[in-house]
Structure formats: C-alpha cells, structure tokens
Write an enzyme that holds these catalytic residues in place. Structure first.
Site, PDB file in Angstrom:
ATOM      1  N   HIS A   1      -1.402   6.266   2.110  1.00 23.39           N
ATOM      2  CA  HIS A   1      -0.868   5.056   1.489  1.00 23.39           C
ATOM      3  C   HIS A   1      -0.610   4.010   2.562  1.00 23.39           C
ATOM      4  O   HIS A   1       0.049   4.295   3.564  1.00 23.39           O
ATOM      5  CB  HIS A   1       0.436   5.389   0.753  1.00 23.39           C
ATOM      6  CG  HIS A   1       1.170   4.193   0.232  1.00 23.39           C
ATOM      7  ND1 HIS A   1       0.566   3.210  -0.528  1.00 23.39           N
ATOM      8  CD2 HIS A   1       2.465   3.804   0.363  1.00 23.39           C
ATOM      9  CE1 HIS A   1       1.454   2.286  -0.846  1.00 23.39           C
ATOM     10  NE2 HIS A   1       2.613   2.619  -0.314  1.00 23.39           N
TER      11      HIS A   1
ATOM     12  N   GLU B   1       7.398   8.676  -1.500  1.00 18.79           N
ATOM     13  CA  GLU B   1       6.202   8.758  -2.341  1.00 18.79           C
ATOM     14  C   GLU B   1       5.650  10.185  -2.412  1.00 18.79           C
ATOM     15  O   GLU B   1       4.492  10.386  -2.808  1.00 18.79           O
ATOM     16  CB  GLU B   1       5.102   7.793  -1.841  1.00 18.79           C
ATOM     17  CG  GLU B   1       5.515   6.345  -1.678  1.00 18.79           C
ATOM     18  CD  GLU B   1       5.887   5.646  -2.990  1.00 18.79           C
ATOM     19  OE1 GLU B   1       5.828   6.278  -4.057  1.00 18.79           O
ATOM     20  OE2 GLU B   1       6.249   4.460  -2.924  1.00 18.79           O
TER      21      GLU B   1
ATOM     22  N   GLU C   1     -22.108  -2.450   1.861  1.00 18.13           N
ATOM     23  CA  GLU C   1     -21.997  -0.987   1.838  1.00 18.13           C
ATOM     24  C   GLU C   1     -20.874  -0.445   0.946  1.00 18.13           C
ATOM     25  O   GLU C   1     -20.743   0.770   0.791  1.00 18.13           O
ATOM     26  CB  GLU C   1     -21.874  -0.469   3.275  1.00 18.13           C
ATOM     27  CG  GLU C   1     -23.093  -0.908   4.077  1.00 18.13           C
ATOM     28  CD  GLU C   1     -23.560   0.058   5.140  1.00 18.13           C
ATOM     29  OE1 GLU C   1     -22.753   0.892   5.561  1.00 18.13           O
ATOM     30  OE2 GLU C   1     -24.722  -0.043   5.552  1.00 18.13           O
TER      31      GLU C   1
ATOM     32  N   HIS D   1      -0.194  -0.583   3.370  1.00 18.04           N
ATOM     33  CA  HIS D   1       0.139  -1.908   2.837  1.00 18.04           C
ATOM     34  C   HIS D   1      -0.760  -2.969   3.482  1.00 18.04           C
ATOM     35  O   HIS D   1      -0.247  -3.889   4.117  1.00 18.04           O
ATOM     36  CB  HIS D   1       1.602  -2.261   3.144  1.00 18.04           C
ATOM     37  CG  HIS D   1       2.623  -1.440   2.448  1.00 18.04           C
ATOM     38  ND1 HIS D   1       3.990  -1.592   2.670  1.00 18.04           N
ATOM     39  CD2 HIS D   1       2.523  -0.458   1.524  1.00 18.04           C
ATOM     40  CE1 HIS D   1       4.672  -0.744   1.918  1.00 18.04           C
ATOM     41  NE2 HIS D   1       3.810  -0.028   1.223  1.00 18.04           N
TER      42      HIS D   1
ATOM     43  N   HIS E   1       1.472  -4.439  -3.835  1.00 14.93           N
ATOM     44  CA  HIS E   1       2.121  -3.426  -2.991  1.00 14.93           C
ATOM     45  C   HIS E   1       1.183  -2.897  -1.902  1.00 14.93           C
ATOM     46  O   HIS E   1       1.508  -2.976  -0.715  1.00 14.93           O
ATOM     47  CB  HIS E   1       2.632  -2.296  -3.900  1.00 14.93           C
ATOM     48  CG  HIS E   1       3.394  -1.221  -3.185  1.00 14.93           C
ATOM     49  ND1 HIS E   1       4.510  -0.607  -3.702  1.00 14.93           N
ATOM     50  CD2 HIS E   1       3.194  -0.617  -1.979  1.00 14.93           C
ATOM     51  CE1 HIS E   1       4.980   0.285  -2.847  1.00 14.93           C
ATOM     52  NE2 HIS E   1       4.190   0.300  -1.801  1.00 14.93           N
TER      53      HIS E   1
HETATM   54  P1  13P Z   1       8.745   5.782   2.733  1.00 14.53           P
HETATM   55  O1  13P Z   1       9.422   5.232   3.961  1.00 14.53           O
HETATM   56  O2  13P Z   1       9.687   6.539   1.844  1.00 14.53           O
HETATM   57  O3  13P Z   1       7.505   6.582   3.110  1.00 14.53           O
HETATM   58  O4  13P Z   1       8.251   4.557   1.855  1.00 14.53           O
HETATM   59  C1  13P Z   1       7.352   3.605   2.334  1.00 14.53           C
HETATM   60  C2  13P Z   1       6.495   3.013   1.274  1.00 14.53           C
HETATM   61  O5  13P Z   1       5.489   2.435   1.575  1.00 14.53           O
HETATM   62  C3  13P Z   1       6.905   3.146  -0.151  1.00 14.53           C
HETATM   63  O6  13P Z   1       5.886   2.780  -1.029  1.00 14.53           O
HETATM   64 ZN    ZN Z   2       4.386   1.472  -0.090  1.00 13.11          ZN
END
Ligand code: 13P
Ligand code: ZN
Length: 266
Positions: A135, A111, A165, A137, A206
């Site tokens: 980023h 990413e 909040e 999940h 995602h």
């Molecule tokens: P990477 O292992 O390349 O960082 O990818 C993980 C991920 O969450 C892709 O969206």
């Molecule tokens: Zn991801």
C-alpha cells in the site's frame, strides 16, 4: 540479523520512500513468508504477544507474514528494522496473530485487515503465487481519482492509453473503491472483492494497493500505475489530441500474448 527476505522487504520500503510515496507513516507492506524464509529466521522467532483479529481469516490460518508497524515510517525501515516492521504468525483458525519478531513497542499496520484479506483472495486468484501486498500514497494516481468517477473501466482505459506497456503489465485492469474510512474491515472487504479480479486496487483520494508474487512484481506494478497516471495528468494539462486506440491495444495484446479484459475494450 537481517535474513534475505527481511532485506528484500526493507529494500521495497526504502524504494517507495525514495519515490516520494510515503509521507510520514503513509503506506504499509506485508509479505507471506515461505517455509525457507521462516527456517532462515531460526531462533529469532519467539512469541510472547497474541492479539485477536476483528474478523477471522481462515484462508491464511497458520501463515507467517512480515508486516510494517502502525505509525511507523517507511524511511526508517532500513535503519531501524526492529521498530519499523515485524513477523507475525496467524492462529490455527486465522482468528488471531502472534508477534514473533520485531514490532518493538508497537503493533502491525492499521491496514492489517486489508492486507490479510487481500492475501487470502490473491492466494486463490493466483494459485498460491501471490506473496506481497503493498500500500502506497503516490501523488499522481491519487490526484487522478479527483478527476474521474470511481469506475474501474474508466480508470483502466485511462492508464492503458497513457503508457504503451500498461496493458501488458495489467491486462485484467485496475479496480477502484470510492472514498471510505481507512483502517477497518469495511474497506478491507470492499478492496478484497476487487483484488479478486484485478492485481491492484486504487483507493479514491488516498492511494493504491498492489499485489505480486515478489517484491519486484508488487513494486513494479505500483510504479507502472503511478507513472502512467503522471503521464496522463501531464498530457491532460497540455491537452490530449492523440491516444492509443482500442485497435492498437488489440494488436499489442496479440504481440505480447496477453488477454485484455474484454469488458474494458470498445
Ligand atoms: P499505518 O501507519 O497504520 O500503517 O497507516 C498508514 C496508512 O497509510 C493508512 O492507510
Ligand atoms: Zn494509506
């Protein structure tokens, strides 16, 4: 040796892992280093490997970034920093990057285009304050994207109404992109368009990207979004009979001195 900035970077990765947001290699982190951070690294920085970027990003040319490695696990960042993340420097025209430390036997996150484009856009949006793009999940915010259309107004209103909040933490609102193939320039450009306006963007089915001037701010934003999504799903599963009204939101904004995105109020 770990510098102060490396310690902060590794702490965020471990915090996200402890929250359960980083199954396997899921999630990634980048940090735009200060001149002091770079100086603290001293002789540790030396470049032997240079790679082109799919598209030049001149806005961040010459900048140093800490970035997690592709396929690496957030749970390992603290115990194996040299393989889990690294320091890169962008070329003079933002057309390539050189690995200066770490990322041993590996490369930056898949990413990277989204991280660098987001840095470019948030740098401009915050007058240079933004340094962290994160980023993750998280399960609840991801689950929530299955229940609504990918609409920033709808998503923001749900989150603002789910925890008092939230409106103070993200008065601009939160963006959302529909499902797209991860790991490329297309999703990077779609995300960057939104992160120009909003401090965080959700990726349907995602996860999410959060930005901040510090590790605390980026992690705190992700945490606030995820907690609000959890409260919403819990309340919805029992049945929502009351909520925070638009008038409540207006009074709240006044009390805290923030301006709520007017397009997201009724
Ligand atoms: P990477 O292992 O390349 O960082 O990818 C993980 C991920 O969450 C892709 O969206
Ligand atoms: Zn991801």
């Amino acid at each position: 040796m770990m510098t102060h900035a490396m310690e902060g970077f590794a702490r965020l990765c471990d915090d996200g892992w402890q929250q359960g947001w980083h199954e396997r290699n899921g999630g990634n982190l980048s940090y735009r280093m200060t001149a002091e951070d770079v100086a603290e690294c001293g002789k540790m920085l030396e470049g032997t490997r240079t790679f082109p970027l799919p598209k030049p990003i001149p806005e961040v040319a010459g900048e140093y970034f800490m970035v997690t490695g592709t396929g690496r696990y957030m749970r390992n960042v603290k115990i194996d920093p040299l393989h889990s993340f690294g320091i890169i420097k962008l070329g003079d025209k933002g057309e390539s990057y050189q690995i200066l430390w770490g990322l041993e036997d590996g490369k930056p996150t898949s990413e990277l285009p989204t991280h660098l484009l987001n840095h470019a856009v948030r740098f401009q949006a915050t007058g240079g304050k933004c340094r962290v793009i994160y980023h993750a999940h998280p399960a609840n915010i991801t689950a929530l994207t299955y229940t609504i259309k990918p609409d920033a107004r709808m998503l923001t209103r749900i989150l603002w109404q789910s925890e008092t909040e939230c409106a103070v933490v993200f008065p601009e609102g939160i963006g959302i992109v529909p499902w797209m193939v991860p790991g490329g320039t297309e999703i990077a450009e779609a995300t960057a368009k939104l992160i120009k306006i909003y401090p965080a963007v959700v990726w349907s089915y995602h996860g999410a990207f959060a930005s901040g001037s510090s590790f605390d701010e980026a992690f705190g934003l992700m945490h606030t979004i995820e907690k609000a999504a959890e409260i919403y799903l819990k309340a919805k599963s029992v049945g929502i009979v009351n909520t925070i009204t638009d008038d409540n939101l207006r009074v709240l904004a006044k009390a805290f001195g923030v301006t709520l995105n007017p397009a997201f109020l009724d």
